[in-house]
Each structure stands twice: as C-alpha cells, then as structure tokens.
Motif scaffolding. Sequence first.
Motif, short mmCIF file in Angstrom:
data_model
loop_
_atom_site.label_atom_id
_atom_site.label_comp_id
_atom_site.label_asym_id
_atom_site.label_seq_id
_atom_site.Cartn_x
_atom_site.Cartn_y
_atom_site.Cartn_z
N ARG A 168 -3.48 18.74 -5.22
CA ARG A 168 -3.25 17.31 -5.42
C ARG A 168 -4.01 16.48 -4.39
O ARG A 168 -4.50 15.38 -4.71
CB ARG A 168 -1.75 17.03 -5.36
N LYS A 172 -7.45 13.75 -4.73
CA LYS A 172 -7.59 12.43 -4.11
C LYS A 172 -8.82 12.38 -3.20
O LYS A 172 -8.98 11.46 -2.39
CB LYS A 172 -6.35 12.11 -3.28
N GLU A 544 0.11 1.32 1.69
CA GLU A 544 0.07 1.40 0.23
C GLU A 544 -0.57 2.72 -0.23
O GLU A 544 -0.06 3.38 -1.13
CB GLU A 544 -0.70 0.21 -0.33
N GLU A 545 -1.67 3.10 0.41
CA GLU A 545 -2.31 4.35 0.03
C GLU A 545 -1.43 5.54 0.39
O GLU A 545 -1.37 6.53 -0.36
CB GLU A 545 -3.68 4.46 0.71
N ALA A 547 1.84 5.62 0.50
CA ALA A 547 2.90 5.70 -0.50
C ALA A 547 2.39 6.32 -1.80
O ALA A 547 3.10 7.10 -2.45
CB ALA A 547 3.45 4.30 -0.77
N GLU A 548 1.16 6.03 -2.15
CA GLU A 548 0.58 6.62 -3.36
C GLU A 548 0.40 8.12 -3.18
O GLU A 548 0.63 8.91 -4.12
CB GLU A 548 -0.76 5.95 -3.66
N ILE A 549 0.00 8.54 -1.99
CA ILE A 549 -0.17 9.97 -1.72
C ILE A 549 1.17 10.70 -1.81
O ILE A 549 1.27 11.79 -2.40
CB ILE A 549 -0.81 10.17 -0.34
N SER A 551 3.71 9.77 -3.56
CA SER A 551 4.09 9.80 -4.97
C SER A 551 3.36 10.91 -5.72
O SER A 551 3.91 11.53 -6.64
CB SER A 551 3.79 8.45 -5.62
N VAL A 552 2.12 11.17 -5.34
CA VAL A 552 1.37 12.25 -5.99
C VAL A 552 1.96 13.61 -5.61
O VAL A 552 2.07 14.50 -6.44
CB VAL A 552 -0.12 12.17 -5.58
N LYS A 558 9.08 7.02 -6.25
CA LYS A 558 8.27 5.91 -6.72
C LYS A 558 7.68 5.10 -5.58
O LYS A 558 6.62 4.50 -5.71
CB LYS A 558 9.09 5.00 -7.64
N ASP A 559 8.33 5.00 -4.48
CA ASP A 559 7.85 4.19 -3.36
C ASP A 559 8.33 4.83 -2.08
O ASP A 559 9.52 4.94 -1.85
CB ASP A 559 8.35 2.74 -3.46
N ARG A 561 7.11 3.84 0.98
CA ARG A 561 6.70 3.02 2.13
C ARG A 561 7.88 2.70 3.02
O ARG A 561 8.97 2.51 2.55
CB ARG A 561 6.05 1.72 1.65
#
Length: 561
Positions: A168, A172, A544-545, A547-549, A551-552, A558-559, A561
């Motif tokens: 994963r 990215k 933000e990035e 939190a996206e990592i 989530s992956v 979902k969040d 942060r």
Amino acid sequence: MSETNPEPASDPAGATGTAVKDAPAGEKRETKPAGLGVLGWARWFWRTLTSMRTALILLFLFALASIPGSIWPQRGISDAKVSQYFTDSPRLAEWLDRFWLFDAVRAPWFAAIYLLLFLSLIGCVIPRTLVHLREIRKKPPAAPRNLTRLPHHASFESALTIEEAVARLRAKRFRVTTGPGWVAAEKGFLRETGNLVFHIALLGLLLAVGVGALYGYRGNVLVVEGEGFANTVAAYDRYMPGQRVNAESLEPFSFTLEDFQATYIAEGERTGQPLDFGAKLKVTDAPGKPAHDYSLKVNEPLNVNGTLTYLIDHGYAPTFKITDGKGQVAFDGPVPCLVSQPATFASECVIKAQDAQPEQLGLLIAFLPTAVPMGTEWVSVFPGAANPVAQVYGAFAGDLGMKNGQPQSVYEIEPEILKKMKPLVMKADPLAVGKSLVLPNGMGTIQFTGVKQWIALQITHDPGRIPAFVAAVLIVAGLVLTLTVRRRRVWVRIQDATRETGQEQEEAAEGSESAPPAEDRREDSHRHIEVGGLTRTEGGDFSEEFAEIVSVLNPGVKDAR
C-alpha cells in the motif's frame, strides 16, 4: 650548585594555537595568535565563496548589475541615443561612461560578478550533488521505538500485515524498507533534485552566455529603402565579434530593403501612437540560391541558419540633389536623419558635400513629416509623412576637415569646423518635395526631391541561445519542484497480540484443573498498528496527507488527523 629550569616536555603553542615568545627567567612571556597562513586563507576564501549565502548574494548582484542596461542606452544597441546623451548631458555622460554604464555587459565589474558566481555555483553544486546521490541510494531509517512522539501519529487495531503495508505504501510512491515488525517509507527526493536542477541549469545558463560571447557576434547597420546589405564585416556600421570569431564565420546571406511601412493612430487621444511596423525584404540565404520575400517585424526576426536580424529602429531619409557653383551634381541621394522629437518624428539631417566646387558645402536641415506653421515657426504634428517639408537652417561653405584622416560622424558637423566655415544661409523657408533653394554667392542649389525611410537592424549570431533557453526552462522546472515537493517519512509498527475471553482469563488466574488445554482455548488473533509521520522540510501541512496514508493502511478509519 645552582638550580636549572627543566625544559618543557611539549610546546604549548602546539596545543593552544598561540606562539610563545622566549623571555628571560622571571619575566612574563608574551603570546600571540598563530597566523592562518596562505593555505588557511585560501581554504577560508573557498569556503566563503562556495557557501549558499555567498551564492545568493552574487546572484542578487548579478541581477542588480543588469539594471543599467535597462536604464541607460547601450552601445551596439542604441548608438545614436548614446551620442545624444553625450550631447544633452556631457558631464553626466562622461561619469557614466567611466563606470561602463553605457556598455554594462562588457564592464569589468560585470565580468567579475559573472566569474565569481560561476565559481560559487560550481563549489555549491558538486558537493551537494554527491551528497544527494548518497541519500538516494540509502534505505529509509528504521522505525523509532516510540512513534507517538512524532509530530504525526495514529494507532488502530487491524489484521494488516507487513507485506500489505509495503504494497500500500509503494502504491503511494514511497520508497520502502522493512525490519522485524516495522515498515519504513520515505519520499520527496524530488525536492532536492529540483534544487540541484535549478543550480545546475543556472550554471548552464551562465555557460551558455559565455559560449555566446566567445563564438557569437553582433553588429548594427542602417539600411535605407531601395538599398541592400550583405553579411560581411565591411558592411556593418558597428561590428562586435567574439574572441573566437573571424570574417569567415559570418553566414553569407544578403537582402534588399524594398519597402518600410509604419502605421499610426490618426484620431483621438492617442493620435500619433504607432500601431505596426513592417519591412519588406528580398532575402538571399546564400550565394546562388533563389531570393525570397520576408516581412520583418519588431518581434519576428529574420533567421538564416541561426543568424538573427532584428528590427530595432526606424526613421526618415529625405532625398536631396545638390548642384555646386560650377553646375555639377555634388550630391544626389537619401540622407538618414536622426529623430529629435519621437512623438512627431521631427528629425535633423546633415549633408556634407565634399565634392562641391569651388568650395565644400555643409548643410544642416530640419525634416518635418507633417509640417504646419505655428506663428513664425514650422513644426511637425504627426509622425506620418502627410506633409513633408525640409527646412535648411544652416548652410556653410569651406573646408569640412575630411582630408586630415580623422574619422567624423555622418550625423553632425563639429562646432570647431563650423566656426572656420563661411555661413551662406541661416534658417531658410521650408521646402516642399520638388522645391529648390538657391545658395547665395553662386555656390549652387539644393533641391528636396523626395522621402524615403531607413531602418536600423541588429544582426546577431549566438550559439548559446538555444542552450540558454533550455537552461531557463530547467530553472523554472527545478524551482517549481523545490517549492512544491516536501521530503517526508512514514513508519508503521505492527505488533501481534492474543485477546482471551473473560472466563478463560479467570480460570487461568485461579489455576483451575478443569481449564482446557492451551491449544483448545479460543483465541481471537489481532494486531496493534502504530503509524508515525515526519516531514524533513519546513512549510506545508502534512496532516491531510498523513490522514490519507492512515486511511489507506486501515480502510475502516475515515479521518486520522
């Protein structure tokens, strides 16, 4: 028996960096700092020159040194304006010329800044490139023991495995390495790559400018309608070759100026402002090749195998016919005039009829493209040639001083020469096209026969032009990468755990003999996942990035942060 002082076991100067001066016993010894020496000063100078601060200062000075070329007219580009500057403000122009401000690019101080910046960039780029190459080959560092101390961190329960985390993170575009129970990932090397590309491209830009100065040439020429030009050294009014350029290096093209048209706004508040300029050329790219038409405009130069011809100026060249006192034609042709009033193109012309008999003639003439009377004077009110007139405001007879071997300007008669000549006419009535003025004392006549126009061209050959353009594009690309990409690292630590039911925990605590064997206990296998993130560059928000990592790695969150 007298006592003697034992010699010291070691030299104090070797340990303290100071020199000890010998002194008699009982007296205080003097100490002074040891000098750096030639090698030490050279090392200090090189470190100072190759520091990033010095490079930025030199880059700022390089930009600052280019400003005079935009403020004051430059030789080779606007020679007429330089001459006019000396006429209007001779004392100021003399001081400006002492500091090379009319020829800024060729000034010694400009060359010094250029060379120092070149050396500084080399000293900065090479070590940083080597360090960057080592950084790229290195693996990301192992995960810290406590990820919760990092600026960005999260934890969750999941069945995530190391192999899944690696897959994963690589999706990215992270560089990934693994260890026992952890995954380390890193990306953002393009930031430093962009920084190095910026500096290397800047170095390439300076090198391209240097190559152009050595192997390129530049020249200026004035061409009147109906006349031609061949690209030879003798045809230039001003020729500035590079050190590696000779006469055979010039591209053998030629052209004829068939027509020049300038259009202006005729009505309204912007009356007289130019709309368009265009010169129609008949061009021959090389001897023996067929001629072809080309429309030369201000921003559309003629390109012949890398040699560019630019249109940089224009003006009027009224034509005159001068008959001397013996009835012979002493002059017949166009006279390029210098513009004295750019808004209306009122111009000043000089004619030197050195073949006139019985005495040479010198004429000072004002040319007015659109002349109207204003009281006792005549003025031009529009730059277009709607009502062209020529007014002789000075006619002189005598020796023009052209046989003494001293070069003279074709655009003026020196005041010292005029003082020795005999005045014939001072401020005559304006002449329309076709009209003549009879000079007194049988010295001849001058006839205004027509109006032509001239154009000023700059012809350049710069082999560093394309490399300089490529370097400029790379500079912008490197700067974009430097400002937009951030270096960041992410670590994932995976810990296995066994969660037992409450009843089994009580039976195990009481030591009950009826407890089932370990292999029969019900185990609910799960993993505790910790994620930590760190940015290695200031600026930007990594939350933000990150939190996206997370989530992956854990789609159920979902969040984070």
